[in-house]
Design an enzyme around this catalytic site. Structure first.
Site, mmCIF file in Angstrom:
data_model
loop_
_atom_site.group_PDB
_atom_site.id
_atom_site.type_symbol
_atom_site.label_atom_id
_atom_site.label_comp_id
_atom_site.label_asym_id
_atom_site.label_seq_id
_atom_site.Cartn_x
_atom_site.Cartn_y
_atom_site.Cartn_z
ATOM 1 N N TYR A 137 1.013 5.304 -0.170
ATOM 2 C CA TYR A 137 1.704 6.591 0.019
ATOM 3 C C TYR A 137 0.710 7.752 -0.033
ATOM 4 O O TYR A 137 0.655 8.598 0.875
ATOM 5 C CB TYR A 137 2.787 6.722 -1.053
ATOM 6 C CG TYR A 137 3.336 8.114 -1.248
ATOM 7 C CD1 TYR A 137 4.033 8.764 -0.231
ATOM 8 C CD2 TYR A 137 3.166 8.782 -2.466
ATOM 9 C CE1 TYR A 137 4.536 10.046 -0.424
ATOM 10 C CE2 TYR A 137 3.670 10.055 -2.663
ATOM 11 C CZ TYR A 137 4.350 10.686 -1.642
ATOM 12 O OH TYR A 137 4.845 11.957 -1.828
ATOM 13 N N ARG A 175 3.698 13.864 -18.648
ATOM 14 C CA ARG A 175 2.753 14.090 -17.538
ATOM 15 C C ARG A 175 3.149 15.317 -16.726
ATOM 16 O O ARG A 175 2.301 16.098 -16.290
ATOM 17 C CB ARG A 175 2.716 12.843 -16.640
ATOM 18 C CG ARG A 175 2.003 13.086 -15.313
ATOM 19 C CD ARG A 175 1.982 11.843 -14.427
ATOM 20 N NE ARG A 175 1.513 12.180 -13.103
ATOM 21 C CZ ARG A 175 2.297 12.516 -12.092
ATOM 22 N NH1 ARG A 175 3.624 12.563 -12.234
ATOM 23 N NH2 ARG A 175 1.785 12.831 -10.920
HETATM 24 P P1 NAI Z 1 13.128 12.459 -0.450
HETATM 25 O O1 NAI Z 1 12.771 11.016 -0.363
HETATM 26 O O2 NAI Z 1 14.279 12.870 -1.291
HETATM 27 O O3 NAI Z 1 13.353 13.043 1.037
HETATM 28 C C1 NAI Z 1 12.632 12.596 2.153
HETATM 29 C C2 NAI Z 1 13.582 12.566 3.343
HETATM 30 O O4 NAI Z 1 12.838 12.105 4.476
HETATM 31 C C3 NAI Z 1 14.767 11.613 3.148
HETATM 32 O O5 NAI Z 1 15.991 12.297 3.313
HETATM 33 C C4 NAI Z 1 14.566 10.533 4.208
HETATM 34 O O6 NAI Z 1 15.779 10.094 4.803
HETATM 35 C C5 NAI Z 1 13.688 11.245 5.220
HETATM 36 N N1 NAI Z 1 12.860 10.287 5.970
HETATM 37 C C6 NAI Z 1 12.122 9.258 5.497
HETATM 38 N N2 NAI Z 1 11.558 8.577 6.495
HETATM 39 C C7 NAI Z 1 11.973 9.167 7.645
HETATM 40 C C8 NAI Z 1 11.737 8.910 9.016
HETATM 41 N N3 NAI Z 1 10.989 7.867 9.439
HETATM 42 N N4 NAI Z 1 12.347 9.714 9.932
HETATM 43 C C9 NAI Z 1 13.131 10.762 9.530
HETATM 44 N N5 NAI Z 1 13.386 11.054 8.251
HETATM 45 C C10 NAI Z 1 12.797 10.255 7.317
HETATM 46 O O7 NAI Z 1 11.783 13.206 -0.918
HETATM 47 P P2 NAI Z 1 11.638 14.658 -1.540
HETATM 48 O O8 NAI Z 1 11.475 14.526 -3.000
HETATM 49 O O9 NAI Z 1 12.646 15.553 -0.979
HETATM 50 O O10 NAI Z 1 10.207 15.077 -0.970
HETATM 51 C C11 NAI Z 1 10.083 15.752 0.265
HETATM 52 C C12 NAI Z 1 8.633 15.706 0.706
HETATM 53 O O11 NAI Z 1 7.818 16.290 -0.292
HETATM 54 C C13 NAI Z 1 8.114 14.294 0.927
HETATM 55 O O12 NAI Z 1 7.255 14.292 2.056
HETATM 56 C C14 NAI Z 1 7.314 13.992 -0.314
HETATM 57 O O13 NAI Z 1 6.242 13.099 -0.042
HETATM 58 C C15 NAI Z 1 6.809 15.379 -0.689
HETATM 59 N N6 NAI Z 1 6.578 15.478 -2.123
HETATM 60 C C16 NAI Z 1 7.631 15.596 -2.994
HETATM 61 C C17 NAI Z 1 7.408 15.722 -4.346
HETATM 62 C C18 NAI Z 1 8.520 15.922 -5.329
HETATM 63 O O14 NAI Z 1 8.228 16.089 -6.515
HETATM 64 N N7 NAI Z 1 9.786 15.920 -4.924
HETATM 65 C C19 NAI Z 1 6.037 15.661 -4.902
HETATM 66 C C20 NAI Z 1 5.013 15.507 -3.896
HETATM 67 C C21 NAI Z 1 5.296 15.440 -2.566
HETATM 68 C C1 15L Z 2 5.428 12.535 -5.370
HETATM 69 O O1 15L Z 2 4.642 12.579 -4.426
HETATM 70 C C2 15L Z 2 6.821 12.050 -5.195
HETATM 71 O O2 15L Z 2 7.334 12.384 -3.917
HETATM 72 C C3 15L Z 2 7.759 12.551 -6.275
HETATM 73 O O3 15L Z 2 8.949 11.777 -6.222
HETATM 74 C C4 15L Z 2 7.142 12.462 -7.668
HETATM 75 O O4 15L Z 2 6.973 11.135 -8.009
HETATM 76 C C5 15L Z 2 5.803 13.191 -7.678
HETATM 77 O O5 15L Z 2 4.959 12.793 -6.623
HETATM 78 C C6 15L Z 2 5.046 13.044 -8.984
HETATM 79 O O6 15L Z 2 3.860 12.726 -8.956
HETATM 80 O O7 15L Z 2 5.634 13.304 -10.041
#
Ligand code: NAI
Ligand code: 15L
Length: 267
Positions: A137, A175
């Site tokens: 990832y 963390r």
């Molecule tokens: P989430 O998993 O809740 O949302 C991601 C969305 O992307 C989902 O609704 C899923 O259906 C959609 N998705 C996945 N694969 C897909 C594809 N092939 N085509 C179309 N849609 C697709 O994740 P969250 O927490 O909302 O995170 C959003 C973004 O922020 C992600 O890229 C994640 O890597 C990044 N991120 C989030 C963090 C957090 O603390 N929430 C921390 C670091 C990064």
């Molecule tokens: C991420 O990149 C993930 O999308 C989120 O779900 C958390 O796990 C976050 O990092 C984290 O490091 O806490």
């Protein structure tokens, strides 16, 4: 503040995409939402287009007519290579190709702290510290950050490459006292990235105020972004409720915490 004409929010059914809908509602005249799964309802200035980021033609149609993209779509934790490849490798390529052949929108790319997850908790990083991903990832997000840079250097497409820490309503463990980003601070950053006259292609650490000082954002002062929230609000509560883990636990050793100990998922 002049409004964007049309903002695309990918991953609109996910945790941050859902928050983006309410926090960014006034940023653009029209908001285009997309995800591979349906969103819950569609509001006044929103439209929803269901599509898979792995489908190049669909992504081109999505991006067409947008002057900004908040890219929250894709796989957000450690999963199989096949899923990560579709959402985060091919999906990001499809996004940048679509941006190149349409109106070159400005992009907010939701990268992750897992691009640098194998740095130790006593190390201090800035935007120029080389990546050290902690899994498939994190490596896919390094790829996304690099692709954004290619499209900036070759085609002038501007991207905020934001290494989000842990963006949740509040820190969930010890963390996250070092990695927590509030929703308010995330979306004020998104706004700044879309309204500054010149963005470029900076790496930005998405973190609220924290005592840890793992991540130095001093090179992006020109954005005028000031995080207002602090993880310190929850320190006492977390330190009381959660026992201190062993000194050699992943959370104690590495900035990426438990992700550093994840297997390579086969299914
Ligand atoms: P989430 O998993 O809740 O949302 C991601 C969305 O992307 C989902 O609704 C899923 O259906 C959609 N998705 C996945 N694969 C897909 C594809 N092939 N085509 C179309 N849609 C697709 O994740 P969250 O927490 O909302 O995170 C959003 C973004 O922020 C992600 O890229 C994640 O890597 C990044 N991120 C989030 C963090 C957090 O603390 N929430 C921390 C670091 C990064
Ligand atoms: C991420 O990149 C993930 O999308 C989120 O779900 C958390 O796990 C976050 O990092 C984290 O490091 O806490």
């Amino acid at each position: 503040m002049a409004k964007l004409k049309r903002l695309l929010i990918t991953g609109a059914a996910g945790a941050l995409g859902t928050q983006a809908r309410s926090h960014l509602a006034d940023l653009a005249e029209e908001i285009r939402l997309s995800d591979m799964v349906p969103v819950a309802g569609v509001n006044g200035n929103e439209e929803f287009i269901q599509s898979d980021l792995g489908d190049a033609a669909a992504v081109r149609d999505l991006v067409d007519g947008c002057d900004a993209v908040a890219h929250f779509g894709g796989v957000s934790t450690e999963k199989t290579f096949e899923l990560i490849e579709r959402g985060n490798i091919r999906g990001v390529y499809n996004l940048y190709e679509a941006a190149r052949v349409t109106g070159k929108p400005r992009i907010f790319f939701a990268s992750s702290n897992h691009t640098i997850g194998f740095y130790r908790t006593d190390e201090r990083l800035d935007a120029f510290t080389p990546p050290m991903a902690d899994g498939l990832y994190g490596a896919s997000k390094v790829y996304g950050e690099q692709l954004a840079l290619v499209y900036w250097k070759k085609f002038g497409i501007e991207t905020a490459r934001v290494r989000i820490g842990s963006c949740f309503p509040k820190p969930r463990n010890r963390r996250m006292l070092s990695t927590w980003l509030s929703y308010r601070d995330l979306f004020s950053l998104v706004e700044r990235c879309f309204i500054v006259p010149r963005l470029g292609c900076p790496v930005i650490y998405g973190v609220s105020q924290t005592r840890s000082g793992w991540w130095d954002n001093s090179h992006v002062g020109y954005l005028g972004w000031e995080p207002l929230d602090t993880s310190e609000t929850w320190r006492e509560e977390l330190e009381t409720s959660e026992p201190q883990g062993p000194v050699d636990a992943p959370d104690a050793l590495y900035q990426g915490g438990g992700f550093t100990a994840e297997p390579i998922h086969q299914e």
